[in-house]
Scaffold this active site. Structure first.
Site, PDB file in Angstrom:
ATOM      1  CB  THR A 139      -0.895  -0.002   1.260  1.00 23.85           C
ATOM      2  OG1 THR A 139      -1.633  -1.211   1.278  1.00 23.85           O
ATOM      3  CG2 THR A 139      -1.836   1.189   1.283  1.00 23.85           C
ATOM      4  CD  GLU A 140       3.337   3.048  -3.965  1.00 24.93           C
ATOM      5  OE1 GLU A 140       2.902   3.983  -4.673  1.00 24.93           O
ATOM      6  OE2 GLU A 140       4.317   2.343  -4.261  1.00 24.93           O
ATOM      7  CD  GLU A 371      -4.056  -9.293   4.231  1.00 26.40           C
ATOM      8  OE1 GLU A 371      -4.093  -9.628   3.033  1.00 26.40           O
ATOM      9  OE2 GLU A 371      -3.122  -9.563   5.009  1.00 26.40           O
TER      10      GLU A 371
HETATM   11  P1  TGC Z   1      -6.109  -7.334 -12.160  1.00 19.53           P
HETATM   12  O1  TGC Z   1      -5.833  -6.735 -13.496  1.00 19.53           O
HETATM   13  O2  TGC Z   1      -7.434  -7.958 -11.880  1.00 19.53           O
HETATM   14  O3  TGC Z   1      -5.018  -8.434 -11.826  1.00 19.53           O
HETATM   15  C1  TGC Z   1      -3.623  -8.220 -12.051  1.00 19.53           C
HETATM   16  C2  TGC Z   1      -2.970  -9.590 -12.182  1.00 19.53           C
HETATM   17  O4  TGC Z   1      -3.085 -10.299 -10.951  1.00 19.53           O
HETATM   18  C3  TGC Z   1      -3.840 -11.514 -11.145  1.00 19.53           C
HETATM   19  N1  TGC Z   1      -4.666 -11.683  -9.947  1.00 19.53           N
HETATM   20  C4  TGC Z   1      -4.347 -12.517  -8.971  1.00 19.53           C
HETATM   21  N2  TGC Z   1      -3.344 -13.402  -8.851  1.00 19.53           N
HETATM   22  C5  TGC Z   1      -3.280 -14.118  -7.727  1.00 19.53           C
HETATM   23  N3  TGC Z   1      -4.155 -13.975  -6.709  1.00 19.53           N
HETATM   24  C6  TGC Z   1      -5.184 -13.085  -6.786  1.00 19.53           C
HETATM   25  N4  TGC Z   1      -6.020 -12.910  -5.755  1.00 19.53           N
HETATM   26  C7  TGC Z   1      -5.312 -12.299  -7.958  1.00 19.53           C
HETATM   27  N5  TGC Z   1      -6.168 -11.326  -8.369  1.00 19.53           N
HETATM   28  C8  TGC Z   1      -5.755 -10.958  -9.591  1.00 19.53           C
HETATM   29  C9  TGC Z   1      -4.653 -11.291 -12.398  1.00 19.53           C
HETATM   30  O5  TGC Z   1      -4.975 -12.489 -13.028  1.00 19.53           O
HETATM   31  C10 TGC Z   1      -3.673 -10.457 -13.232  1.00 19.53           C
HETATM   32  O6  TGC Z   1      -2.682 -11.329 -13.759  1.00 19.53           O
HETATM   33  P2  TGC Z   1      -2.011 -11.039 -15.199  1.00 19.53           P
HETATM   34  O7  TGC Z   1      -1.077 -12.185 -15.371  1.00 19.53           O
HETATM   35  O8  TGC Z   1      -3.164 -11.020 -16.150  1.00 19.53           O
HETATM   36  O9  TGC Z   1      -1.337  -9.703 -15.060  1.00 19.53           O
HETATM   37  O10 TGC Z   1      -5.760  -6.243 -11.064  1.00 19.53           O
HETATM   38  P3  TGC Z   1      -6.438  -4.849 -10.755  1.00 19.53           P
HETATM   39  O11 TGC Z   1      -5.361  -3.816 -10.855  1.00 19.53           O
HETATM   40  O12 TGC Z   1      -7.686  -4.642 -11.568  1.00 19.53           O
HETATM   41  O13 TGC Z   1      -6.836  -4.996  -9.210  1.00 19.53           O
HETATM   42  C11 TGC Z   1      -7.674  -5.987  -8.797  1.00 19.53           C
HETATM   43  C12 TGC Z   1      -8.004  -5.872  -7.285  1.00 19.53           C
HETATM   44  C13 TGC Z   1      -8.736  -4.579  -7.015  1.00 19.53           C
HETATM   45  C14 TGC Z   1      -8.931  -7.019  -6.958  1.00 19.53           C
HETATM   46  C15 TGC Z   1      -6.754  -5.985  -6.429  1.00 19.53           C
HETATM   47  O14 TGC Z   1      -5.793  -5.126  -6.793  1.00 19.53           O
HETATM   48  C16 TGC Z   1      -7.022  -5.952  -4.942  1.00 19.53           C
HETATM   49  O15 TGC Z   1      -7.180  -7.006  -4.372  1.00 19.53           O
HETATM   50  N6  TGC Z   1      -7.034  -4.753  -4.244  1.00 19.53           N
HETATM   51  C17 TGC Z   1      -7.062  -4.706  -2.801  1.00 19.53           C
HETATM   52  C18 TGC Z   1      -5.689  -4.327  -2.290  1.00 19.53           C
HETATM   53  C19 TGC Z   1      -5.313  -5.073  -1.047  1.00 19.53           C
HETATM   54  O16 TGC Z   1      -5.889  -6.061  -0.673  1.00 19.53           O
HETATM   55  N7  TGC Z   1      -4.252  -4.611  -0.409  1.00 19.53           N
HETATM   56  C20 TGC Z   1      -3.750  -5.269   0.740  1.00 19.53           C
HETATM   57  C21 TGC Z   1      -2.429  -4.689   1.173  1.00 19.53           C
HETATM   58  S1  TGC Z   1      -1.562  -5.723   2.302  1.00 19.53           S
HETATM   59  C22 TGC Z   1      -2.431  -5.596   3.725  1.00 19.53           C
HETATM   60  O17 TGC Z   1      -3.461  -5.001   3.851  1.00 19.53           O
HETATM   61  C23 TGC Z   1      -1.829  -6.304   4.863  1.00 19.53           C
HETATM   62  S2  TGC Z   1      -2.683  -6.151   6.332  1.00 19.53           S
HETATM   63  C24 TGC Z   1      -1.712  -7.196   7.157  1.00 19.53           C
HETATM   64  C25 TGC Z   1      -2.150  -7.528   8.512  1.00 19.53           C
HETATM   65  O18 TGC Z   1      -1.806  -6.746   9.445  1.00 19.53           O
HETATM   66  O19 TGC Z   1      -2.739  -8.648   8.685  1.00 19.53           O
HETATM   67  P1  FAD Z   2      -8.928   3.386  -0.414  1.00 20.80           P
HETATM   68  O1  FAD Z   2      -8.433   2.444  -1.447  1.00 20.80           O
HETATM   69  O2  FAD Z   2      -8.669   4.831  -0.603  1.00 20.80           O
HETATM   70  O3  FAD Z   2     -10.491   3.146  -0.253  1.00 20.80           O
HETATM   71  C1  FAD Z   2     -11.343   4.077   0.425  1.00 20.80           C
HETATM   72  C2  FAD Z   2     -12.791   3.607   0.232  1.00 20.80           C
HETATM   73  O4  FAD Z   2     -13.108   3.580  -1.170  1.00 20.80           O
HETATM   74  C3  FAD Z   2     -12.992   2.174   0.746  1.00 20.80           C
HETATM   75  O5  FAD Z   2     -14.263   2.082   1.346  1.00 20.80           O
HETATM   76  C4  FAD Z   2     -12.979   1.337  -0.533  1.00 20.80           C
HETATM   77  O6  FAD Z   2     -13.765   0.144  -0.427  1.00 20.80           O
HETATM   78  C5  FAD Z   2     -13.615   2.322  -1.531  1.00 20.80           C
HETATM   79  N1  FAD Z   2     -13.230   2.012  -2.914  1.00 20.80           N
HETATM   80  C6  FAD Z   2     -11.976   2.031  -3.465  1.00 20.80           C
HETATM   81  N2  FAD Z   2     -12.028   1.636  -4.751  1.00 20.80           N
HETATM   82  C7  FAD Z   2     -13.331   1.334  -5.023  1.00 20.80           C
HETATM   83  C8  FAD Z   2     -14.024   0.858  -6.169  1.00 20.80           C
HETATM   84  N3  FAD Z   2     -13.371   0.560  -7.305  1.00 20.80           N
HETATM   85  N4  FAD Z   2     -15.358   0.688  -6.086  1.00 20.80           N
HETATM   86  C9  FAD Z   2     -16.029   0.947  -4.929  1.00 20.80           C
HETATM   87  N5  FAD Z   2     -15.425   1.398  -3.810  1.00 20.80           N
HETATM   88  C10 FAD Z   2     -14.097   1.593  -3.859  1.00 20.80           C
HETATM   89  N6  FAD Z   2      -0.943  -2.515   3.561  1.00 20.80           N
HETATM   90  C11 FAD Z   2       0.213  -3.158   3.245  1.00 20.80           C
HETATM   91  O7  FAD Z   2       0.688  -3.133   2.112  1.00 20.80           O
HETATM   92  N7  FAD Z   2       0.884  -3.846   4.221  1.00 20.80           N
HETATM   93  C12 FAD Z   2       0.464  -3.927   5.494  1.00 20.80           C
HETATM   94  O8  FAD Z   2       1.091  -4.579   6.345  1.00 20.80           O
HETATM   95  C13 FAD Z   2      -0.751  -3.235   5.845  1.00 20.80           C
HETATM   96  N8  FAD Z   2      -1.184  -3.217   7.136  1.00 20.80           N
HETATM   97  C14 FAD Z   2      -2.248  -2.429   7.477  1.00 20.80           C
HETATM   98  C15 FAD Z   2      -2.570  -2.254   8.828  1.00 20.80           C
HETATM   99  C16 FAD Z   2      -3.614  -1.421   9.189  1.00 20.80           C
HETATM  100  C17 FAD Z   2      -3.919  -1.193  10.642  1.00 20.80           C
HETATM  101  C18 FAD Z   2      -4.387  -0.766   8.186  1.00 20.80           C
HETATM  102  C19 FAD Z   2      -5.540   0.119   8.545  1.00 20.80           C
HETATM  103  C20 FAD Z   2      -4.069  -0.941   6.859  1.00 20.80           C
HETATM  104  C21 FAD Z   2      -2.991  -1.744   6.485  1.00 20.80           C
HETATM  105  N9  FAD Z   2      -2.588  -1.862   5.149  1.00 20.80           N
HETATM  106  C22 FAD Z   2      -1.437  -2.533   4.816  1.00 20.80           C
HETATM  107  C23 FAD Z   2      -3.265  -1.077   4.115  1.00 20.80           C
HETATM  108  C24 FAD Z   2      -4.601  -1.660   3.668  1.00 20.80           C
HETATM  109  O9  FAD Z   2      -4.438  -2.776   2.876  1.00 20.80           O
HETATM  110  C25 FAD Z   2      -5.357  -0.539   2.941  1.00 20.80           C
HETATM  111  O10 FAD Z   2      -5.757   0.402   3.922  1.00 20.80           O
HETATM  112  C26 FAD Z   2      -6.552  -1.070   2.173  1.00 20.80           C
HETATM  113  O11 FAD Z   2      -6.132  -1.879   1.093  1.00 20.80           O
HETATM  114  C27 FAD Z   2      -7.442   0.076   1.637  1.00 20.80           C
HETATM  115  O12 FAD Z   2      -6.700   1.067   1.024  1.00 20.80           O
HETATM  116  P2  FAD Z   2      -6.919   2.617   1.445  1.00 20.80           P
HETATM  117  O13 FAD Z   2      -6.839   2.702   2.903  1.00 20.80           O
HETATM  118  O14 FAD Z   2      -5.973   3.418   0.633  1.00 20.80           O
HETATM  119  O15 FAD Z   2      -8.412   2.925   1.031  1.00 20.80           O
END
Ligand code: TGC
Ligand code: FAD
Length: 392
Positions: A139-140, A371
């Site tokens: 995340t950025e 996540e």
């Molecule tokens: P999109 O074009 O759909 O996909 C790009 C490429 O990725 C492939 N793909 C996957 N591969 C493996 N596992 C998955 N779940 C996959 N989903 C997609 C896809 O096939 C494609 O491959 P290729 O070869 O064609 O390039 O990507 P998009 O840019 O449209 O984004 C899709 C979206 C929105 C679902 C995805 O970016 C997303 O899941 N966004 C949410 C971001 C997120 O979850 N961030 C988490 C940050 S880490 C964190 O929060 C840690 S908290 C830790 C803690 O304290 O527990």
């Molecule tokens: P945004 O993406 O700005 O979203 C804001 C709102 O808009 C949300 O309600 C979202 O659902 C909505 N939204 C966005 N896009 C759409 C769409 N296309 N359609 C409809 N609604 C939309 N990240 C890491 O990489 N590593 C970590 O270890 C990590 N740890 C974390 C720990 C904590 C305590 C927290 C709070 C976050 C952490 N994160 C980490 C980041 C986390 O994954 C992001 O906060 C999360 O993915 C959401 O991104 P954002 O906060 O920028 O919200």
């Protein structure tokens, strides 16, 4: 804080679906949480301090790399055992489970899956024992739900890569020894780099004033012309799919983990409803309170079945990313609603640190966002069933 009297609910005899090994693993984690987490967690959360002394215990119950092969220091367990460990840890606190999720699924998993043999041998055993702690930078500031838009980048300087950019909201960053950092090459392709604490230009300022996950340390990752040795790039997969594969594993762990938080809230509210009297009767005898408790145990049971089935699919290598999204979304939502209802059953006592419920409730406000947010996971399910992409 009150003594930990937790009794795990099992309304549908789901234990019958578990192997002896899975039950043993769960029991070790449960005992450890009762002994080493419950007595200290409220104070850690109140003081907003990650209790570093628990790292050794987390390693001891196999929470760092449960499914990583023993040859690399992992516990070599199956996916359901991994889920059960997360459930027990999150029963104690979501922030502690975060630390374990990040270390296992977001740091050890990419090194195991996308790293070379030298990287696996160098980092995995130390991560499994807790000697090294890691974090995951995706995340950025301007790219959360849309990580593909990231601007952190690196340039090939011949004998090293030069890394610039910033990550925010990074769990464990303030104390991590290494960071798995996702950044774009000059060609715009996403790669994973292993950045080590001490590299010049790399800093990890802590994020303060959180009302959620207070016992977990969160921070930024800042890269100001960091020279990363070429041997620190993960060579075996690039593209956004690589970090998303790590997220699949962590989201699976969360789908199990939050069941623990929900169970703790339910168990606390059930006990309280039988002990607390108003109008000359236990409050649990009133239909309105019974409705809340009956719905809680129903939702917990449904979530357990969803998680167990997903675990069997993961064990068989058949679980899809969309199935994992469904379980993460459903189970976190379930836990958050249960925490809110359980807090009401305790009346005024529900807001007190004497009980764990309000802490769980505030923690789950992060879990429903990180996540992949609740809405993003809904759109992943929507895309899966319609074949139409709402993101583009
Ligand atoms: P999109 O074009 O759909 O996909 C790009 C490429 O990725 C492939 N793909 C996957 N591969 C493996 N596992 C998955 N779940 C996959 N989903 C997609 C896809 O096939 C494609 O491959 P290729 O070869 O064609 O390039 O990507 P998009 O840019 O449209 O984004 C899709 C979206 C929105 C679902 C995805 O970016 C997303 O899941 N966004 C949410 C971001 C997120 O979850 N961030 C988490 C940050 S880490 C964190 O929060 C840690 S908290 C830790 C803690 O304290 O527990
Ligand atoms: P945004 O993406 O700005 O979203 C804001 C709102 O808009 C949300 O309600 C979202 O659902 C909505 N939204 C966005 N896009 C759409 C769409 N296309 N359609 C409809 N609604 C939309 N990240 C890491 O990489 N590593 C970590 O270890 C990590 N740890 C974390 C720990 C904590 C305590 C927290 C709070 C976050 C952490 N994160 C980490 C980041 C986390 O994954 C992001 O906060 C999360 O993915 C959401 O991104 P954002 O906060 O920028 O919200």
């Amino acid at each position: 804080m009150k003594p930990d009297l937790f009794e795990s609910p099992d309304y549908y005899n789901i234990d019958d679906l578990l192997t002896e090994e899975q039950k043993l693993v769960r029991s070790a984690a449960r005992d450890w949480v009762k002994r080493d987490i419950s007595p200290i967690i409220e104070e850690a959360a109140q003081e907003a301090k990650f209790p570093k002394q628990i790292i050794e215990g987390l390693a001891g119950i196999g929470a760092f790399g449960p499914y990583i092969p023993e040859a690399y220091g992992g516990a070599g367990l199956d996916q359901i055992s991994y889920g059960l460990i997360m459930q027990e840890i999150e029963r104690g606190d979501s922030g502690v489970r975060s630390t374990a999720s990040v270390q296992s699924s977001l740091v050890m998993y990419p090194i195991f899956k996308f790293g070379n043999e030298e990287q696996r041998n160098k980092y995995l055993p130390k991560l499994a024992s807790g000697e090294f702690m890691g974090c995951f930078g995706l995340t950025e500031p301007d790219h959360g739900s849309n990580p593909g838009g990231m601007v952190t980048h690196f340039k090939d300087k011949g004998d090293h890569y030069l890394l610039n950019g910033a990550k925010m909201w990074i769990s464990n960053s303030p104390f991590a020894d290494i960071a798995i950092v996702w950044a774009k090459s000059e060609e715009g392709r996403i790669h994973g780099l292993i950045v080590e604490r001490g590299m010049e230009g790399f800093s990890t300022p802590e994020t303060h004033n959180k009302w959620s996950l207070r016992a977990s340390a969160t921070g930024e990752l800042i890269f100001d012309n960091v020279k990363v040795p070429k041997e620190n790039i993960l060579p075996n997969k690039s593209g956004l799919g690589a970090p998303l594969m790590c997220l699949d594993s962590a989201r699976f762990g969360i789908a199990w983990g939050v069941i623990g938080a929900a169970m703790d809230c339910y168990d606390t509210a059930l006990r309280y409803s039988k002990e607390r009297h108003q109008f000359g009767k236990p409050i649990g005898s009133f239909q309105l309170q019974q409705k809340k408790l009956a719905e809680m145990i129903t939702e917990i049971t449904k979530a357990q079945l969803l998680a167990w089935r997903l675990g069997t699919l993961r064990n068989e290598g058949r679980a899809t990313s969309a199935q994992i999204s469904m379980a993460k979304r459903n189970n976190v939502d379930m836990a958050l609603k249960i925490a809110r209802d359980a807090r009401q059953i305790l009346g005024g006592m529900g807001i007190s640190g004497e009980y764990s419920i309000m802490r769980h409730m505030m923690n789950l406000e992060s879990v429903v966002t990180y996540e992949g947010t609740h809405d993003i996971h809904l759109l992943i399910t929507g895309m899966d069933v319609t074949g139409l992409n709402a993101f583009k």
